[in-house]
Design an enzyme around this catalytic site. Structure first.
Site, mmCIF file in Angstrom:
data_model
loop_
_atom_site.group_PDB
_atom_site.id
_atom_site.type_symbol
_atom_site.label_atom_id
_atom_site.label_comp_id
_atom_site.label_asym_id
_atom_site.label_seq_id
_atom_site.Cartn_x
_atom_site.Cartn_y
_atom_site.Cartn_z
ATOM 1 N N ARG A 36 -5.381 4.665 -3.258
ATOM 2 C CA ARG A 36 -5.767 3.971 -2.262
ATOM 3 C C ARG A 36 -7.219 3.935 -2.253
ATOM 4 N NH1 ARG A 36 -2.385 4.702 3.349
ATOM 5 N NH2 ARG A 36 -0.367 4.097 2.417
ATOM 6 N N SER B 280 -6.217 11.316 6.199
ATOM 7 C CA SER B 280 -5.810 11.882 7.593
ATOM 8 C C SER B 280 -6.566 13.362 7.431
ATOM 9 C CB SER B 280 -4.347 11.728 7.677
ATOM 10 O OG SER B 280 -4.213 10.834 8.786
ATOM 11 N N GLU C 120 -6.350 2.565 6.390
ATOM 12 C CA GLU C 120 -6.450 4.027 6.375
ATOM 13 C C GLU C 120 -6.424 4.660 4.932
ATOM 14 O OE1 GLU C 120 -3.248 6.872 7.393
ATOM 15 O OE2 GLU C 120 -4.703 7.442 6.067
ATOM 16 N N ARG D 180 0.888 -1.185 0.097
ATOM 17 C CA ARG D 180 -0.121 0.002 0.125
ATOM 18 C C ARG D 180 0.736 1.381 -0.238
ATOM 19 N NH1 ARG D 180 -3.426 1.332 4.452
ATOM 20 N NH2 ARG D 180 -2.020 2.174 5.973
ATOM 21 N N HIS D 181 2.036 1.213 -0.427
ATOM 22 C CA HIS D 181 3.040 2.198 -0.201
ATOM 23 C C HIS D 181 3.664 2.523 -1.772
ATOM 24 C CE1 HIS D 181 2.859 1.986 4.213
ATOM 25 N NE2 HIS D 181 2.930 3.410 4.183
#
Lengths: 536, 536
Positions: free
Chosen positions: B510, B462, B459, B316-317
């Site tokens: 994402r 943010s 997540e 996921r990065h």
């Protein structure tokens, strides 16, 4: 981790607060609570001699830390009008100008998003105390204030504010103070050259804020009505660009800005180390947008940053700008690409004129300009025709060379005189002045299936049919002196079957600059980057 | 100079063709013309023994260099249906599959934008010659072809193509050949794990294309129906993001990606030399989007690349991704920001489900997933409530620490079981785990006015209220061990009067990955960049 959080992972470990720090925060909180409690009624500083003290003052920080949802409604300054007469409104904005009239009256001009309203404080029993007037006049300009009051409609036009009503102030709180001295004043930054000249003739020297000072204090500079207009116009251009293209079957993509090696090479590239590999910043999405066409994306566009390390110290070059890029399969002819350009820009110009009149007139007030002249069906001239027009006007240029800034401008004049348009397409450029991936003309190796587009004599768009056959692409790259090994991933993309295609690229900042006839591209870039500027 | 032109200025000087090169191009052109003339009727290779030779063959390059606008109309494969029965159509697409049935018949499946149609060649006097069938079967897969023929509707369902009609071929030209051997076959790349497993049980070993091979040959990989769907879905997310925010008074901005110094510092930053000044790539638009709020922009968003030099080798990065960023003035409470997140994402999810069913089912076919479960009004839990839920499930964590990937996933499970949603907001995070510019809670120095948002236990967002008072911002930066001098332009932006504000950041890749429950973020990035990959 998403955007904002992850950007601080490096600090995350350090972020655990020490006991000392926690104690400090706790002390601070207690101080704030004590102050709030002392005020008894509302959490503002109290003048104990003034029974109306709760109606004004500074709001303590603690009250602004999401303490409560009161249900209060704020009215936008731009929505204030005579229909609200006698109603009580609450507005938040900046104290743009503050003027005392004796000790019993004060005017505060409150601005929000470029719109302004005049607020009046008049000492009156049970409503406004002299101390409140004093508080108002002690505010620093550009402070954020909350004002509650009654809407009144004066008999004559209000010249000092955009809204034609006043607020008779009942409550006035300072939300956040600005520094008492500002590096530039908004009214100075908003002044036109015409005003400055006129005042000078009347013997008055008004402040002129130069371009560099503006950029140093961009956060203040962008508060002017003209700048508020410019960046909304910019967004509108983008929006119509997207809408139009989508209606024509395009969709948006994102190509990487980090590229292995030195991209298309040369000195105009920003180089960096990518995990031990030499890399650079993309000078355009050219290669990847073409690869997406090879990947069956059919019709695509991209809006994103473009990086140029060029040492161009002109009014029209930036080291980072927003590129609007388009790539599409073509069926037969590069005129299909020009058709898109033609209708796209006429649609954008029409839409700006129709829906952005407020923004345009704000810009026009500070930077007067004539409305862009353009035709319903965009004029197309061949390069050869352009050369001929220049020749007839006594300007001889290399028929297989490129135009320079001066000849472009001259041709723009000639076209305007002859055809009455400041927006036109020049196509069939000499092959020698175009990138290696440009398709040569079918009937001459001297010319190419390419075009440039001009607004007010300055180039804003370059486009072309591309070479879609890998063997021919290699040949063209070699002819242009390019080391084919350095672009092998690009060329390989065409080995798996590539459709005929073409496209174009536009600089967003230039479109806005030239539509509004602004004199500097730094005016249409939010935080411009040029060879001498990488801040703020 | 606009985008694509300027990227090649470094070559411009070299591009003037030498006489030798011109002569070469001229020779090439003459060869092509001679070949075209030889064909007499249409510019295709001729088999002199075949009176129908003009109906098939390779189109010479010269004919594809924008030679003419014939007025021919191409029909899109996706528009072929039984309403067109008995009509003659012309389509362009790729020869995805070619199958000979003896010497008198051949099938060519033609694909365009993920849609396919079966084309049939049957030898018949005056219509289709055996040589034409031979030509068809000699085509390399993925070649671009033009096919003219009559639409027929077979009695039974067609399983090998998306369109439920056939084309009885009359003319077949190859527009551009693909290499005879391809590194990956589209049908292999389009195969689901389920199919592979099922075949394996039946004793058949089908090709499985691994993730890295896909990315090495991304131009082929993105031609699969699933990938065609993924990137259209991605654009749709962006589109609804923009539309929704615009309807709420936001507008789009572009902040610089080139930043002086080392931005927010740390190892996760790509550094470069900017005209002799140390610079870096922005890890988020955080600072500049806040500055635009200080500049009276009120409500803004940005869609653009975000750069992270982190050594994260996870599913996921990425080192470069597309950030969707939002910043807005708040009146009283950070819940105003959460309200936007809530309604924005419910709108996006609804819209995907309602308008992207074709794309979603193409993805689902290769990568089966369950529809995302979300509530009409998004669930909001406080961090403390989350900690409590974990505790009750036997998972003890530091109540003032952060969640890790594992506890996030666990909490996601618990929330799904208890509330029936895979999309929720967790807010009031411990202050110690948030960036320095996060506003502490009004009632406790341990917590902050911040939130994260989760999809399927991961997540994606943010957000927070920001500190808008410069003195307090300095204090918070110092508490977090940040050298205030390095962020002085940022802090100065708050000295000229800053309104209370907040915002959030989302990673576009994402959102798509988690909405479709894909297992790797590289599947939702067009040309992904990770610590080990900067190509193609």
């Amino acid at each position: 981790m998403s955007s904002e959080e992850a950007s601080h992972t490096e600090n995350a470990e350090e972020k655990k607060l020490s006991k000392k720090e926690l104690a400090k925060l706790e002390r601070q909180r207690k101080r704030q609570e004590a102050a709030a409690a002392a005020s008894a009624i509302s959490a503002v500083k109290i003048d104990e001699d003034d029974p109306l003290a709760a109606n004004y003052g500074e709001i303590p920080l603690n009250d602004l830390q999401s303490k409560e949802i009161s249900g209060k409604k704020w009215t936008k300054v731009e929505h204030l009008n005579s229909e609200l007469k006698d109603q009580v409104v609450l507005v938040r904005g900046r104290a743009q100008a503050i003027r005392a009239v004796g000790k019993k009256m004060a005017f505060v001009v409150v601005r929000k998003r470029g719109f302004t309203v005049q607020c009046v404080l008049t000492v009156a029993p049970d409503l406004v105390s002299p101390q409140m007037v004093k508080f108002a006049t002690s505010l620093s300009r550009e402070s954020i204030v909350d004002i509650e009051g009654v809407i009144s409609v004066p008999g004559q036009a209000i010249t000092g504010a955009s809204q034609q009503v006043e607020i008779q102030v009942r409550k006035l709180y300072c939300v956040n103070k600005a520094a008492p001295t500002l590096p530039i004043m908004i009214e100075d930054a908003a002044r036109s050259e015409v005003e400055i000249e006129k005042a000078l003739q009347a013997g008055e020297q008004l402040v002129r804020v130069n371009q560099d000072t503006r950029l140093n204090f961009r956060v203040l500079d962008i508060r002017t009505p003209a700048n508020q207009g410019i960046f909304r116009i910019q967004y509108h251009v983008e929006k119509i660009f997207r809408q139009f293209l989508e209606s024509e079957g395009f969709f948006g993509i994102h190509t990487p800005k980090l590229i292995a090696g030195s991209s298309e090479g040369g000195s105009a590239v920003f180089r960096l180390d990518y995990k031990g590999t030499p890399a650079c910043l993309a000078q355009s999405p050219q290669l990847h947008k073409q690869m997406s066409i090879c990947g069956d994306f059919n019709r695509v566009f991209e809006i994103g940053p473009v990086f140029r390390a060029e040492d161009s110290f002109t009014h029209r070059h930036l080291c980072e700008f927003t590129g609007l890029d388009v790539e599409m399969e073509i069926e037969e002819h590069y005129s299909e690409v020009m058709d898109i350009v033609d209708r796209l820009f006429v649609t954008i110009f029409d839409s700006l004129n129709e829906t952005c009149s407020k923004e345009l007139s704000a810009i026009n007030k500070q930077y007067p300009f004539d409305k862009l002249k353009y035709l319903r069906k965009t004029l197309r001239l061949t390069f050869e025709e352009g050369v001929q027009m220049l020749k007839e006007a006594g300007v001889e240029i290399d028929p297989l060379g490129d135009l320079n800034t001066e000849t472009e401008r001259k041709l723009g004049q000639l076209v305007l005189e002859k055809y009455g348009t400041e927006f036109y397409i020049l196509h069939r450029y000499p092959l020698a002045v175009r990138p290696f991936y440009t398709m040569p003309c079918h009937d001459s190796p001297n010319y190419s299936n390419s075009f440039d587009v001009f607004i007010r004599g300055e180039e804003i768009i370059s486009g072309a049919q591309r070479v879609h056959v890998p063997e021919f692409l290699v040949e063209r790259a070699q002819s242009c002196g390019i080391d084919v090994k350095t672009i092998s991933t690009y060329i390989d993309a065409f080995r798996y079957g590539a459709p005929p295609h073409g496209g174009f690229g536009v600089g967003l900042e230039r479109v806005v600059m030239l539509f509004c006839a602004l004199n500097n591209i730094r005016k249409t870039s939010l935080f411009p980057r040029d060879p001498q500027r990488i801040a703020p």
